[in-house]
Design an enzyme around this catalytic site. Structure first.
Site, PDB file in Angstrom:
ATOM      1  N   LYS A 231      53.405  -3.494  -9.845  1.00 42.30           N
ATOM      2  CA  LYS A 231      53.094  -5.063  -9.501  1.00 42.30           C
ATOM      3  C   LYS A 231      51.493  -5.248  -9.838  1.00 42.30           C
ATOM      4  O   LYS A 231      50.617  -4.791  -8.939  1.00 42.30           O
ATOM      5  CB  LYS A 231      53.383  -5.262  -8.073  1.00 42.30           C
ATOM      6  CG  LYS A 231      53.512  -6.658  -7.615  1.00 42.30           C
ATOM      7  CD  LYS A 231      54.395  -6.856  -6.429  1.00 42.30           C
ATOM      8  CE  LYS A 231      54.035  -8.125  -5.696  1.00 42.30           C
ATOM      9  NZ  LYS A 231      54.704  -9.263  -6.507  1.00 42.30           N
TER      10      LYS A 231
HETATM   11  C1  LIG Z   1      58.339 -10.551 -11.043  1.00 46.81           C
HETATM   12  C2  LIG Z   1      58.712 -10.372  -9.913  1.00 46.81           C
HETATM   13  N1  LIG Z   1      60.180  -9.750  -9.688  1.00 46.81           N
HETATM   14  C3  LIG Z   1      60.676  -9.284  -8.696  1.00 46.81           C
HETATM   15  C4  LIG Z   1      60.126  -9.618  -7.497  1.00 46.81           C
HETATM   16  C5  LIG Z   1      60.894  -9.152  -6.237  1.00 46.81           C
HETATM   17  O1  LIG Z   1      60.318  -7.822  -5.574  1.00 46.81           O
HETATM   18  P1  LIG Z   1      60.361  -7.649  -4.026  1.00 46.81           P
HETATM   19  O2  LIG Z   1      61.709  -7.726  -3.506  1.00 46.81           O
HETATM   20  O3  LIG Z   1      59.922  -6.391  -3.873  1.00 46.81           O
HETATM   21  O4  LIG Z   1      59.285  -8.561  -3.379  1.00 46.81           O
HETATM   22  C6  LIG Z   1      58.797 -10.007  -7.187  1.00 46.81           C
HETATM   23  C7  LIG Z   1      58.124 -10.321  -6.206  1.00 46.81           C
HETATM   24  O5  LIG Z   1      57.335  -9.257  -5.756  1.00 46.81           O
HETATM   25  C8  LIG Z   1      58.153 -10.420  -8.560  1.00 46.81           C
HETATM   26  O6  LIG Z   1      56.837 -10.727  -8.591  1.00 46.81           O
END
Ligand SMILES: Cc1ncc(COP(=O)(O)O)c(C=O)c1O
Length: 309
Positions: free
Chosen positions: A157
């Protein structure tokens, strides 16, 4: 955005308006940062941070994958977050930890430039709105492909990755839709600009495999809840046409929670279906501390014990 009083920055609590960086901060120029989005919910035991450890461990992993050394342990970041929530007097909030290459040597190598770390907390309603959560959102497949795993570390991330999501989000918002769905480098469904995606088709729940997407913590949570409720979830390649053939489509993410999709590219999917509603309700229970079986996912922010004499 709604402000709170304090931000934690490099080991200190600083006033919101004083949490500043130098304009030559490396991360500002090259996107060399990693971050998390975490939520803390009001619960009967006090503010409860959902899957806090998993988020902080993902932050540490994202940093490692991009050669950033965070000078704090997961335990130290957890303690700082608890103290920050207490100091700001919040019962529920969004939590944004961020680690980035700071100010020092410029240029791409810049390994001697220190890594700075900040944590901000503030009240933030569900990302795609309460109505979106209830009735479903209109989504569009973006012409921008999701970043591919041979160019970037797609499981991290990382700040720089979000230029890709921003392009997709702007394109689809300008076209009058609420969320962007991106295809991967092979043309299969990948994820939304800030959420993972699931479809329900002829009784099967399917979601793209974790290999080249952000392996969302809400995605894993929903898969576990679905299994516990007796549903089967299959991780498989999903063709774009299946988005319109599906009876139900929904998105999952920390900011958005579980959001039904009611329309894709002007093809009507309809009101949230039974599987979506069932999973959404159970997830909501887990998030708000109403599901005893998932109490272990909550990290309760202890309040200073009241002194009784
Ligand atoms: C591109 C992307 N995909 C998926 C997610 C979902 O991830 P999470 O459930 O860990 O927040 C996020 C958010 O963080 C995101 O930015």
């Amino acid at each position: 955005m709604e402000k709170s009083e304090w931000i934690w920055m490099n080991g200190d609590f600083v006033a919101w308006d004083d949490a500043k960086v130098h304009v030559l901060t490396h991360g500002l120029h090259y996107g060399s940062g990693v971050f998390e989005g975490i939520r803390c919910y009001e619960s009967q035991d006090g503010p409860a941070i959902f899957r806090h450890r998993e988020h902080l461990e993902r932050l540490a992993k994202s940093a490692e994958l991009y050669y950033l050394t965070i000078p704090y342990s997961v335990g130290e970041l957890r303690d700082a977050t608890h103290e920050l929530i207490r100091r700001n007097g919040l019962e529920s909030c969004y939590i944004r930890p961020l680690a980035f290459r700071g100010y020092g040597e410029m240029g791409l190598y810049a390994q001697s430039t220190p890594v700075e770390v900040a944590i901000a907390v503030w009240p933030w309603g569900v990302y795609l709105g309460e109505e979106g959560k209830r009735k479903g959102v209109r989504a569009k497949v973006s012409s921008w492909r999701r970043i591919s795993p041979d160019s970037l570390v797609t499981q991290a991330k990382a700040s720089g990755h979000y230029l890709n999501s921003i392009l997709a989000k702007l394109e689809t918002t300008h076209a009058g839709f609420q969320e962007a769905i991106m295809l991967d480098h092979s043309g299969f469904v990948s994820e939304a600009s800030g959420e993972n995606i699931f479809i329900v088709r002829d009784g099967e729940i399917a979601t793209p495999p974790a290999g080249a997407i952000l392996d969302g913590i809400t995605r894993k949570t929903v898969i576990k809840i679905a299994h516990d409720l007796g549903y089967e979830v299959i991780e498989r390649a999903i063709a774009p046409s299946e988005l319109t053939l599906a009876q139900e489509v929904f998105l999952t993410g920390t900011a958005a929670e579980l959001v039904p999709v009611r329309e894709v590219d002007e093809h009507l999917i309809g009101d949230p279906g039974e599987v979506t509603r069932t999973l959404q309700a159970k997830l909501d229970d887990a998030l708000h501390g109403r599901a005893q079986e998932y109490a272990g996912w909550l990290d309760i922010v202890e309040q200073p014990s009241k002194v009784t004499t």
